[in-house]
Design a protein around this motif. Structure first.
Motif, PDB file in Angstrom:
ATOM      1  N   MET A   1      10.398  56.035  32.765  1.00 48.42           N
ATOM      2  CA  MET A   1      10.654  57.210  31.958  1.00 48.42           C
ATOM      3  C   MET A   1       9.473  57.480  31.019  1.00 48.42           C
ATOM      4  O   MET A   1       8.763  56.560  30.626  1.00 48.42           O
ATOM      5  CB  MET A   1      11.910  57.028  31.122  1.00 48.42           C
ATOM      6  N   VAL A   2       9.306  58.729  30.645  1.00 49.00           N
ATOM      7  CA  VAL A   2       8.224  59.141  29.774  1.00 49.00           C
ATOM      8  C   VAL A   2       8.607  58.840  28.322  1.00 49.00           C
ATOM      9  O   VAL A   2       9.695  59.170  27.869  1.00 49.00           O
ATOM     10  CB  VAL A   2       7.945  60.648  29.938  1.00 49.00           C
ATOM     11  N   LEU A   3       7.675  58.221  27.608  1.00 46.88           N
ATOM     12  CA  LEU A   3       7.889  57.907  26.193  1.00 46.88           C
ATOM     13  C   LEU A   3       7.136  58.909  25.332  1.00 46.88           C
ATOM     14  O   LEU A   3       6.011  59.292  25.647  1.00 46.88           O
ATOM     15  CB  LEU A   3       7.407  56.496  25.873  1.00 46.88           C
ATOM     16  N   LYS A   4       7.756  59.353  24.228  1.00 43.71           N
ATOM     17  CA  LYS A   4       7.157  60.332  23.337  1.00 43.71           C
ATOM     18  C   LYS A   4       7.154  59.798  21.913  1.00 43.71           C
ATOM     19  O   LYS A   4       8.096  59.149  21.479  1.00 43.71           O
ATOM     20  CB  LYS A   4       7.964  61.636  23.336  1.00 43.71           C
ATOM     21  N   LEU A   5       6.070  60.067  21.215  1.00 44.72           N
ATOM     22  CA  LEU A   5       6.023  59.860  19.775  1.00 44.72           C
ATOM     23  C   LEU A   5       6.373  61.205  19.168  1.00 44.72           C
ATOM     24  O   LEU A   5       5.701  62.209  19.431  1.00 44.72           O
ATOM     25  CB  LEU A   5       4.634  59.430  19.320  1.00 44.72           C
ATOM     26  N   ARG A   6       7.433  61.252  18.362  1.00 43.20           N
ATOM     27  CA  ARG A   6       7.867  62.523  17.804  1.00 43.20           C
ATOM     28  C   ARG A   6       8.549  62.310  16.467  1.00 43.20           C
ATOM     29  O   ARG A   6       8.707  61.173  16.012  1.00 43.20           O
ATOM     30  CB  ARG A   6       8.792  63.254  18.764  1.00 43.20           C
ATOM     31  N   LEU A   7       8.959  63.393  15.850  1.00 48.39           N
ATOM     32  CA  LEU A   7       9.603  63.326  14.553  1.00 48.39           C
ATOM     33  C   LEU A   7      11.113  63.370  14.706  1.00 48.39           C
ATOM     34  O   LEU A   7      11.634  64.073  15.574  1.00 48.39           O
ATOM     35  CB  LEU A   7       9.169  64.504  13.673  1.00 48.39           C
ATOM     36  N   ALA A   8      11.810  62.609  13.868  1.00 48.92           N
ATOM     37  CA  ALA A   8      13.271  62.639  13.803  1.00 48.92           C
ATOM     38  C   ALA A   8      13.643  62.811  12.338  1.00 48.92           C
ATOM     39  O   ALA A   8      13.133  62.090  11.472  1.00 48.92           O
ATOM     40  CB  ALA A   8      13.864  61.358  14.359  1.00 48.92           C
ATOM     41  N   ARG A   9      14.497  63.742  12.049  1.00 53.34           N
ATOM     42  CA  ARG A   9      14.882  64.014  10.663  1.00 53.34           C
ATOM     43  C   ARG A   9      15.671  62.841  10.107  1.00 53.34           C
ATOM     44  O   ARG A   9      16.577  62.328  10.760  1.00 53.34           O
ATOM     45  CB  ARG A   9      15.714  65.290  10.606  1.00 53.34           C
ATOM     46  N   VAL A  10      15.335  62.428   8.898  1.00 54.97           N
ATOM     47  CA  VAL A  10      16.004  61.302   8.257  1.00 54.97           C
ATOM     48  C   VAL A  10      17.306  61.801   7.646  1.00 54.97           C
ATOM     49  O   VAL A  10      17.316  62.793   6.912  1.00 54.97           O
ATOM     50  CB  VAL A  10      15.113  60.686   7.156  1.00 54.97           C
TER      51      VAL A  10
ATOM     52  N   ILE B   1       8.651  58.947  12.070  1.00 51.73           N
ATOM     53  CA  ILE B   1       7.827  59.055  13.269  1.00 51.73           C
ATOM     54  C   ILE B   1       8.367  57.987  14.209  1.00 51.73           C
ATOM     55  O   ILE B   1       8.320  56.799  13.891  1.00 51.73           O
ATOM     56  CB  ILE B   1       6.343  58.834  12.948  1.00 51.73           C
ATOM     57  N   VAL B   2       8.923  58.416  15.339  1.00 55.16           N
ATOM     58  CA  VAL B   2       9.648  57.493  16.205  1.00 55.16           C
ATOM     59  C   VAL B   2       9.097  57.521  17.633  1.00 55.16           C
ATOM     60  O   VAL B   2       8.448  58.478  18.046  1.00 55.16           O
ATOM     61  CB  VAL B   2      11.161  57.821  16.250  1.00 55.16           C
ATOM     62  N   LEU B   3       9.395  56.455  18.344  1.00 57.31           N
ATOM     63  CA  LEU B   3       9.139  56.375  19.777  1.00 57.31           C
ATOM     64  C   LEU B   3      10.478  56.513  20.467  1.00 57.31           C
ATOM     65  O   LEU B   3      11.419  55.772  20.151  1.00 57.31           O
ATOM     66  CB  LEU B   3       8.506  55.030  20.130  1.00 57.31           C
ATOM     67  N   ALA B   4      10.581  57.472  21.384  1.00 62.11           N
ATOM     68  CA  ALA B   4      11.849  57.710  22.079  1.00 62.11           C
ATOM     69  C   ALA B   4      11.567  58.188  23.498  1.00 62.11           C
ATOM     70  O   ALA B   4      10.456  58.617  23.810  1.00 62.11           O
ATOM     71  CB  ALA B   4      12.672  58.753  21.334  1.00 62.11           C
ATOM     72  N   HIS B   5      12.575  58.098  24.333  1.00 63.25           N
ATOM     73  CA  HIS B   5      12.463  58.668  25.672  1.00 63.25           C
ATOM     74  C   HIS B   5      12.390  60.188  25.541  1.00 63.25           C
ATOM     75  O   HIS B   5      12.980  60.775  24.629  1.00 63.25           O
ATOM     76  CB  HIS B   5      13.653  58.274  26.538  1.00 63.25           C
ATOM     77  N   ALA B   6      11.691  60.817  26.436  1.00 65.55           N
ATOM     78  CA  ALA B   6      11.434  62.254  26.336  1.00 65.55           C
ATOM     79  C   ALA B   6      12.712  63.084  26.426  1.00 65.55           C
ATOM     80  O   ALA B   6      12.789  64.163  25.844  1.00 65.55           O
ATOM     81  CB  ALA B   6      10.460  62.694  27.422  1.00 65.55           C
ATOM     82  N   ARG B   7      13.724  62.605  27.109  1.00 66.73           N
ATOM     83  CA  ARG B   7      14.929  63.403  27.328  1.00 66.73           C
ATOM     84  C   ARG B   7      16.038  63.150  26.310  1.00 66.73           C
ATOM     85  O   ARG B   7      17.100  63.748  26.419  1.00 66.73           O
ATOM     86  CB  ARG B   7      15.466  63.151  28.730  1.00 66.73           C
ATOM     87  N   THR B   8      15.835  62.290  25.339  1.00 64.82           N
ATOM     88  CA  THR B   8      16.880  62.031  24.354  1.00 64.82           C
ATOM     89  C   THR B   8      16.841  63.074  23.249  1.00 64.82           C
ATOM     90  O   THR B   8      15.836  63.745  23.034  1.00 64.82           O
ATOM     91  CB  THR B   8      16.736  60.630  23.730  1.00 64.82           C
TER      92      THR B   8
ATOM     93  N   VAL C   1      -0.626  52.422  25.748  1.00 65.58           N
ATOM     94  CA  VAL C   1       0.147  52.210  26.979  1.00 65.58           C
ATOM     95  C   VAL C   1       0.702  53.510  27.551  1.00 65.58           C
ATOM     96  O   VAL C   1       1.444  53.486  28.521  1.00 65.58           O
ATOM     97  CB  VAL C   1       1.289  51.179  26.777  1.00 65.58           C
ATOM     98  N   GLY C   2       0.339  54.656  26.936  1.00 67.64           N
ATOM     99  CA  GLY C   2       0.658  55.933  27.565  1.00 67.64           C
ATOM    100  C   GLY C   2       1.715  56.780  26.899  1.00 67.64           C
ATOM    101  O   GLY C   2       2.135  57.786  27.476  1.00 67.64           O
ATOM    102  N   ALA C   3       2.184  56.437  25.718  1.00 68.52           N
ATOM    103  CA  ALA C   3       3.149  57.293  25.035  1.00 68.52           C
ATOM    104  C   ALA C   3       2.470  58.597  24.626  1.00 68.52           C
ATOM    105  O   ALA C   3       1.330  58.593  24.170  1.00 68.52           O
ATOM    106  CB  ALA C   3       3.716  56.589  23.809  1.00 68.52           C
ATOM    107  N   GLN C   4       3.171  59.704  24.802  1.00 70.01           N
ATOM    108  CA  GLN C   4       2.610  61.021  24.517  1.00 70.01           C
ATOM    109  C   GLN C   4       3.087  61.514  23.159  1.00 70.01           C
ATOM    110  O   GLN C   4       4.286  61.628  22.929  1.00 70.01           O
ATOM    111  CB  GLN C   4       3.053  62.018  25.594  1.00 70.01           C
ATOM    112  N   PRO C   5       2.173  61.824  22.224  1.00 68.85           N
ATOM    113  CA  PRO C   5       2.609  62.363  20.936  1.00 68.85           C
ATOM    114  C   PRO C   5       2.952  63.843  21.048  1.00 68.85           C
ATOM    115  O   PRO C   5       2.337  64.581  21.826  1.00 68.85           O
ATOM    116  CB  PRO C   5       1.398  62.159  20.033  1.00 68.85           C
TER     117      PRO C   5
END
Length: 137
Positions: A1-10, A25-32, A84-88
């Motif tokens: 699965m594709v991993l993304k670095l993205r923002l999640a509201r606290v 700033i979190v690491l999560a699967h792209a589809r979550t 390792v390939g996570a996409q921001p």
């Protein structure tokens, strides 16, 4: 699965506060979902500029200092996941470029490029270089 670095509201106690966003700033699967449980939390980002410690409001008004956005990142973990390939996401790319971890996507070309890089980065997060004489010893 594709991993993304993205923002999640606290989530704050008592619910989200309007007009005062704070993000992880979190690491999560792209589809979550945006606020679902992430794989790893890498840092925090407060997009509202505040006066840094040791600076008064008068200094900001006089132009001697400026307000800064609060960015805290575990740089070692962020470098690992980028390696390792996570996409921001676009916003995370911009935040990581502010602290000097990634190159900004949109910069003017030509001789003013280095000057533009200095203007984009916060002075407290600029990577420190070692003197040439220390490398030879």
């Amino acid at each position: 699965m594709v991993l993304k670095l993205r923002l999640a509201r606290v989530a704050t106690p008592g619910g989200a506060r309007r007009h005062s966003p704070t993000y992880n700033i979190v690491l999560a699967h792209a589809r979550t979902a945006r606020d679902s449980k992430p794989l790893e939390v890498l840092g925090t980002y407060n997009p509202i500029p505040t006066v840094p410690e040791g600076v008064t409001e008068e200094d900001v008004r006089d132009g001697k200092a400026r307000k800064q956005k609060e960015i805290k990142v575990d740089v070692a973990r962020a470098k690992y996941w980028l390696g390792v390939g996570a996409q921001p996401s676009g916003t995370v790319w911009r935040v990581l470029s502010m602290i000097g971890l990634l190159e900004p996507k949109y910069l003017p070309t030509g001789p003013q490029t280095e000057k533009a890089l200095k203007a984009v980065r916060f002075p407290t997060h600029v990577p420190k270089t070692t003197p040439v004489s220390a490398k030879e010893a």
